[in-house]
Write an enzyme that holds these catalytic residues in place. Structure first.
Site, PDB file in Angstrom:
ATOM      1  CG  HIS A  90      -0.364   0.037   2.545  1.00 20.36           C
ATOM      2  ND1 HIS A  90       0.015   1.203   3.182  1.00 20.36           N
ATOM      3  CD2 HIS A  90      -0.068  -0.965   3.413  1.00 20.36           C
ATOM      4  CE1 HIS A  90       0.508   0.919   4.374  1.00 20.36           C
ATOM      5  NE2 HIS A  90       0.475  -0.394   4.536  1.00 20.36           N
ATOM      6  CG  ASP A  92      -2.789   3.979   2.788  1.00 19.46           C
ATOM      7  OD1 ASP A  92      -2.449   2.891   2.278  1.00 19.46           O
ATOM      8  OD2 ASP A  92      -3.409   4.084   3.853  1.00 19.46           O
ATOM      9  CG  ASP A 123       3.185   0.380   7.558  1.00 17.51           C
ATOM     10  OD1 ASP A 123       2.667  -0.343   6.691  1.00 17.51           O
ATOM     11  OD2 ASP A 123       2.564   0.821   8.537  1.00 17.51           O
ATOM     12  CD  GLU A 156      -2.979  -1.418   5.979  1.00 17.12           C
ATOM     13  OE1 GLU A 156      -3.174  -2.310   6.830  1.00 17.12           O
ATOM     14  OE2 GLU A 156      -2.299  -0.385   6.220  1.00 17.12           O
ATOM     15  CD  GLU A 157      -0.909   2.372   7.658  1.00 18.08           C
ATOM     16  OE1 GLU A 157      -1.559   1.961   8.642  1.00 18.08           O
ATOM     17  OE2 GLU A 157       0.268   2.034   7.447  1.00 18.08           O
ATOM     18  CG  HIS A 423       1.378   2.557  12.552  1.00 14.77           C
ATOM     19  ND1 HIS A 423       0.140   2.028  12.830  1.00 14.77           N
ATOM     20  CD2 HIS A 423       1.653   2.184  11.279  1.00 14.77           C
ATOM     21  CE1 HIS A 423      -0.303   1.360  11.776  1.00 14.77           C
ATOM     22  NE2 HIS A 423       0.607   1.442  10.817  1.00 14.77           N
TER      23      HIS A 423
END
Length: 451
Positions: A90, A92, A123, A156-157, A423
């Site tokens: 992903h 995003d 990520d 996705e996030e 994150h």
């Protein structure tokens, strides 16, 4: 083509990979369009689409998904009769959080202490680059031996389910024999790992109301029901004395029988302060991979600065509950709702809104694809054997794909090892991991095609 040739090719492409990741990280592609421009996500999607076209992919398309974002799709046909492998990542990313806490700008890829720092570096923009490197290495050494479908998700996030809904409406689009999800990570740098389970999640926004409006705490305090106090009681009811998650009717005694996570290593990875105890019981692996875990993500209430002496009429919180494999997320949501209602004190009014939900996932590790991955990892990480781990986070698409294509084998690998701090502020990727996992994926495709 030999493993040595593939490894040498990937090594020769790392300078280009860094330059491309620099370009991709520069897009502020957070799929929260109230806070970040949608144009940033659209630009990132177009970057991925252009990269696929440059590698010879056909039918490259920006898919408008029902949640208002775009996923990027492409098809690279392989030899006649070859299996089809779906590669997922992903583009995003999470918001940067406190930009002042970053040692370098979050949207500028910066090399420091042997790692590349930037939001999405691991990520999962790094996952996009990993897939491209593996395909380029194969193309440079005889060709890609399988048909490849490539999908890069744009939300996705946010957990808004756009790609899941699109896939369900177009079931032939992502149909494949094997699926490689490039959004997990090794248990430790240099220790090759596949993620065999994922916890699901459910997220509720909870609002508690007790009064028509705020009241003077001196005049009414002591008898007037405080909405913030009521909410605190509700939130406290979700944990036992030792910090274990307690939702009425939900099993919290599951165990993990795979790779274990030493407590000292966990304390270091999690940056737990000296003297602070860990919560829960059982092994660390039990707690983070096999059991439910509640987290209060945020509370709306007056900040300390500027607060007035008032009894609060309303308060709300955002609650996340990670759902372990073996449980149904919808059923767990019902339990969570019932628990909150039952534990709301003083007859306070409580309202709940579903924000997100995703099912847990468990892979079939006995499949031929896992055998091919084990062989590939043993070559790319000399002296190491492939390990099986769980992941506490959620990738809802896994369950959608598993439901649509029950015969497909699903493997989860990636760049999000503990040092990556995904994150969080100062997210980074190890270029050595990127190189070795790109070699791994190339060798996997080679070995899988030969089976």
């Amino acid at each position: 083509m030999t493993p040595t040739e593939i490894a040498e090719t990937v090594a020769s492409l790392m300078t280009r990979a860094k330059a491309e990741l620099t370009e991709l990280v520069a897009f502020k592609s957070v799929a929260d369009f109230e806070q970040f421009p949608k144009s940033e996500s659209e630009a990132a999607a177009n970057w991925v689409a252009d990269a696929l076209r440059a590698e010879g992919f056909q039918d490259v398309a920006l898919l408008d998904t029902p949640d208002g974002t775009q996923s990027v799709y492409g098809l690279l046909p392989g030899p006649e009769g070859a299996p089809t492998v779906l590669l997922y990542a992903h583009y995003d990313v999470q918001p940067p959080l406190d930009e002042a806490a970053w040692q370098t700008p979050p949207f500028e890829l910066t090399e420091r202490d042997g790692r590349w720092f930037g939001r999405g570096a691991a990520d999962c923009k790094g996952g996009v680059i990993m897939h491209l490197l593996a395909l380029r290495a194969l193309k440079a050494n005889g060709g890609v031996p399988v048909s490849v479908k490539f999908i890069a998700e744009g939300s996705e996030e946010q957990g808004t389910g756009g790609l899941e809904e699109y896939a369900e409406a177009h079931p032939e689009l992502l149909k494949s024999d094997t699926i490689v999800i490039g959004d997990a990570g090794n248990f430790r740098v240099g220790l090759p790992t596949v993620t065999a389970t994922l916890r699901g999640m459910t997220m509720l926004r909870v609002e508690v109301d007790t009064l028509a409006g705020n009241l003077h705490s001196g005049q009414f305090g002591g008898a007037a029901p405080d909405a913030l106090g009521a909410l605190i009681r509700v939130l406290d009811s979700l944990r036992a004395e030792d910090g274990s998650t307690t939702v009425d009717g939900l099993d919290n005694r599951q165990s993990w029988d795979g790779l274990q996570y030493p407590e000292d290593d966990f304390r270091k990875d999690a940056k737990v302060l000296d003297g602070v105890e860990l919560i829960g019981d059982g092994t660390i692996a039990d707690r983070i991979w096999a059991r439910p875990a509640v987290t209060v993500l945020g509370i709306d209430c007056p900040p300390v600065v500027g607060a007035t002496p008032s009894v609060q009429a309303s308060a709300r919180a955002l609650i996340s509950l990670r759902v372990p494999p073996g449980e149904d997320a919808a059923a767990v949501t019902k339990l969570l709702r019932a628990h909150i209602e039952a534990h709301t004190p003083w007859g306070a009014q409580v309202r709940m809104e579903q924000i997100g939900q995703g099912q847990p996932f468990r892979a079939d590790t006995k499949s031929p694809a896992y055998a091919a991955m084990a062989e590939a990892m043993a070559v790319a990480f000399p002296g190491e054997e492939m390990q099986y781990a769980g992941q506490g986070g959620s990738i809802p698409l896994c369950n959608t794909l598993n439901s649509l294509y029950p015969q497909a084998e699903i493997l989860l690998i990636g760049l999000s090892e503990p040092e990556a701090q995904i994150h969080a502020v100062n997210e980074s990727v190890s270029p050595q991991e990127l190189e070795r996992l790109s070699v791994t994926e190339a060798l996997f495709l080679q070995k899988y095609a030969a089976n």
